[in-house]
Design a protein around this motif. Structure first.
Motif, PDB file in Angstrom:
ATOM      1  N   THR A 106     -58.191 -35.865 -33.451  1.00 35.41           N
ATOM      2  CA  THR A 106     -57.215 -36.072 -32.375  1.00 35.41           C
ATOM      3  C   THR A 106     -57.907 -36.538 -31.099  1.00 35.41           C
ATOM      4  N   PRO A 107     -57.473 -37.645 -30.499  1.00 32.09           N
ATOM      5  CA  PRO A 107     -58.071 -38.099 -29.238  1.00 32.09           C
ATOM      6  C   PRO A 107     -57.935 -37.050 -28.131  1.00 32.09           C
ATOM      7  N   TYR A 108     -58.974 -36.922 -27.333  1.00 32.12           N
ATOM      8  CA  TYR A 108     -58.973 -35.988 -26.212  1.00 32.12           C
ATOM      9  C   TYR A 108     -58.159 -36.519 -25.037  1.00 32.12           C
ATOM     10  N   ALA A 109     -58.212 -37.821 -24.792  1.00 37.27           N
ATOM     11  CA  ALA A 109     -57.542 -38.423 -23.638  1.00 37.27           C
ATOM     12  C   ALA A 109     -56.067 -38.041 -23.615  1.00 37.27           C
ATOM     13  N   ASP A 110     -55.632 -37.506 -22.483  1.00 38.55           N
ATOM     14  CA  ASP A 110     -54.250 -37.083 -22.234  1.00 38.55           C
ATOM     15  C   ASP A 110     -53.776 -35.938 -23.130  1.00 38.55           C
ATOM     16  N   SER A 111     -54.696 -35.235 -23.761  1.00 41.73           N
ATOM     17  CA  SER A 111     -54.347 -34.034 -24.531  1.00 41.73           C
ATOM     18  C   SER A 111     -54.029 -32.895 -23.553  1.00 41.73           C
ATOM     19  N   TYR A 112     -53.596 -31.777 -24.081  1.00 47.80           N
ATOM     20  CA  TYR A 112     -53.312 -30.603 -23.241  1.00 47.80           C
ATOM     21  C   TYR A 112     -54.570 -30.188 -22.474  1.00 47.80           C
ATOM     22  N   ASP A 113     -55.709 -30.094 -23.170  1.00 49.71           N
ATOM     23  CA  ASP A 113     -56.949 -29.701 -22.495  1.00 49.71           C
ATOM     24  C   ASP A 113     -57.339 -30.701 -21.410  1.00 49.71           C
ATOM     25  N   HIS A 114     -57.171 -31.979 -21.680  1.00 48.22           N
ATOM     26  CA  HIS A 114     -57.483 -32.991 -20.670  1.00 48.22           C
ATOM     27  C   HIS A 114     -56.556 -32.835 -19.468  1.00 48.22           C
ATOM     28  N   ASN A 115     -55.271 -32.689 -19.730  1.00 48.23           N
ATOM     29  CA  ASN A 115     -54.300 -32.539 -18.640  1.00 48.23           C
ATOM     30  C   ASN A 115     -54.565 -31.312 -17.780  1.00 48.23           C
ATOM     31  N   THR A 116     -55.108 -30.256 -18.384  1.00 47.81           N
ATOM     32  CA  THR A 116     -55.396 -29.025 -17.640  1.00 47.81           C
ATOM     33  C   THR A 116     -56.862 -28.931 -17.218  1.00 47.81           C
ATOM     34  N   LYS A 117     -57.631 -30.010 -17.416  1.00 50.51           N
ATOM     35  CA  LYS A 117     -59.033 -30.127 -17.001  1.00 50.51           C
ATOM     36  C   LYS A 117     -59.944 -29.103 -17.676  1.00 50.51           C
ATOM     37  N   HIS A 118     -59.715 -28.892 -18.967  1.00 49.51           N
ATOM     38  CA  HIS A 118     -60.542 -27.974 -19.749  1.00 49.51           C
ATOM     39  C   HIS A 118     -61.341 -28.730 -20.813  1.00 49.51           C
ATOM     40  N   PHE A 119     -62.588 -28.313 -20.988  1.00 53.11           N
ATOM     41  CA  PHE A 119     -63.442 -28.867 -22.038  1.00 53.11           C
ATOM     42  C   PHE A 119     -64.404 -27.765 -22.450  1.00 53.11           C
ATOM     43  N   ILE A 120     -64.486 -27.481 -23.726  1.00 57.34           N
ATOM     44  CA  ILE A 120     -65.291 -26.392 -24.277  1.00 57.34           C
ATOM     45  C   ILE A 120     -65.009 -25.092 -23.511  1.00 57.34           C
ATOM     46  N   ASN A 121     -63.743 -24.789 -23.348  1.00 52.91           N
ATOM     47  CA  ASN A 121     -63.274 -23.559 -22.682  1.00 52.91           C
ATOM     48  C   ASN A 121     -63.722 -23.424 -21.232  1.00 52.91           C
ATOM     49  N   ASN A 122     -64.035 -24.514 -20.575  1.00 45.70           N
ATOM     50  CA  ASN A 122     -64.416 -24.488 -19.166  1.00 45.70           C
ATOM     51  C   ASN A 122     -63.452 -25.349 -18.368  1.00 45.70           C
ATOM     52  N   TYR A 123     -63.129 -24.898 -17.169  1.00 50.47           N
ATOM     53  CA  TYR A 123     -62.268 -25.631 -16.255  1.00 50.47           C
ATOM     54  C   TYR A 123     -63.149 -26.462 -15.325  1.00 50.47           C
ATOM     55  N   PHE A 124     -62.858 -27.764 -15.218  1.00 49.32           N
ATOM     56  CA  PHE A 124     -63.641 -28.670 -14.392  1.00 49.32           C
ATOM     57  C   PHE A 124     -62.827 -29.158 -13.192  1.00 49.32           C
ATOM     58  N   LYS A 125     -63.521 -29.616 -12.159  1.00 48.86           N
ATOM     59  CA  LYS A 125     -62.879 -30.182 -10.969  1.00 48.86           C
ATOM     60  C   LYS A 125     -62.000 -31.366 -11.358  1.00 48.86           C
ATOM     61  N   SER A 126     -62.547 -32.249 -12.190  1.00 49.16           N
ATOM     62  CA  SER A 126     -61.783 -33.369 -12.733  1.00 49.16           C
ATOM     63  C   SER A 126     -62.428 -33.777 -14.054  1.00 49.16           C
ATOM     64  N   ILE A 127     -61.615 -34.406 -14.902  1.00 48.63           N
ATOM     65  CA  ILE A 127     -62.126 -34.944 -16.160  1.00 48.63           C
ATOM     66  C   ILE A 127     -61.576 -36.345 -16.354  1.00 48.63           C
ATOM     67  N   ILE A 128     -62.487 -37.296 -16.495  1.00 49.65           N
ATOM     68  CA  ILE A 128     -62.116 -38.665 -16.821  1.00 49.65           C
ATOM     69  C   ILE A 128     -62.434 -38.889 -18.297  1.00 49.65           C
ATOM     70  N   CYS A 129     -61.472 -39.409 -19.013  1.00 48.52           N
ATOM     71  CA  CYS A 129     -61.677 -39.764 -20.414  1.00 48.52           C
ATOM     72  C   CYS A 129     -60.971 -41.099 -20.634  1.00 48.52           C
TER      73      CYS A 129
END
Length: 134
Positions: A106-129
Motif C-alpha cells: 500500500t502506498p504511504y502517500a496520503d495514507s492515514y499515517d501520512h495525513n497524521t504525520k506518523h512514521f514508524i510510530n513517531n509523530y513528525f513536524k511534517s512529512i513529505i512523500c
C-alpha cells in the motif's frame, strides 16, 4: 552500512548517496547534526537516530525494513523534524511485538499515517512523500 564509529560528531549535514542501511546506533549521540540525507536508504536499525537534539531534516529512500529490537530508532522529539520520504514509500506494517516493521504493498502517500504525520510510530513536524506534504 553506516556504523557508529563512521560518523564525525561535529558534522551539521550528512548526505550518504549510496547507503542502503543504517546500523544500530549509527548516528546517535550527535550533538551537531541538523540534516541527514540518504536517498537510497531502505533499512534502519535500533537507535540509529537517538540523542540527536538538533536534527531538523531527514530524507530517506523507500524504507522497506525498520527494526527496534534493542531500542527505538528515534528519541521522543521527532515532532521537531521534517521527514522527506521517497515517492515510492509503502506503508510499514508493525509486527505483533512492535519491534519490526516491513513494507506492505500500500502506498504511504496520503495514507492515514501520512495525513497524521506518523512514521514508524513517531509523530513528525511534517512529512513529505512524493508531491504530498502533511
Amino acid at each position: 552500512m553506516v556504523s557508529y564509529e563512521a560518523l564525525n560528531t561535529t558534522t551539521k549535514s550528512l548526505k550518504l548517496t549510496d547507503t542502503e542501511e543504517i546500523g544500530e546506533f549509527a548516528i546517535c549521540d550527535n550533538e551537531t547534526l541538523q540534516v541527514f540525507e540518504a536517498p537510497k536508504l531502505r533499512t534502519i536499525y535500533s537507535g540509529a537516530f537517538l540523542y540527536c537534539p538538533h536534527l531538523q531534516t531527514l530524507r530517506f529512500g523507500p524504507i522497506e525494513n525498520a527494526e527496534e529490537f534493542n531500542s527505538p530508532i528515534f528519541d521522543n522529539e521527532t515532532d521537531r523534524i521534517d521527514l522527506i520520504l521517497s515517492s515510492d514509500q509503502k506503508e510499514l506494517k508493525e509486527d505483533r511485538n512492535g519491534s519490526l516493521w516491513e513494507a506492505s504493498q500500500t502506498p504511504y502517500a496520503d495514507s492515514y499515517d501520512h495525513n497524521t504525520k506518523h512514521f514508524i510510530n513517531n509523530y513528525f513536524k511534517s512529512i513529505i512523500c512524493g508531491h504530498s506534504k502533511h
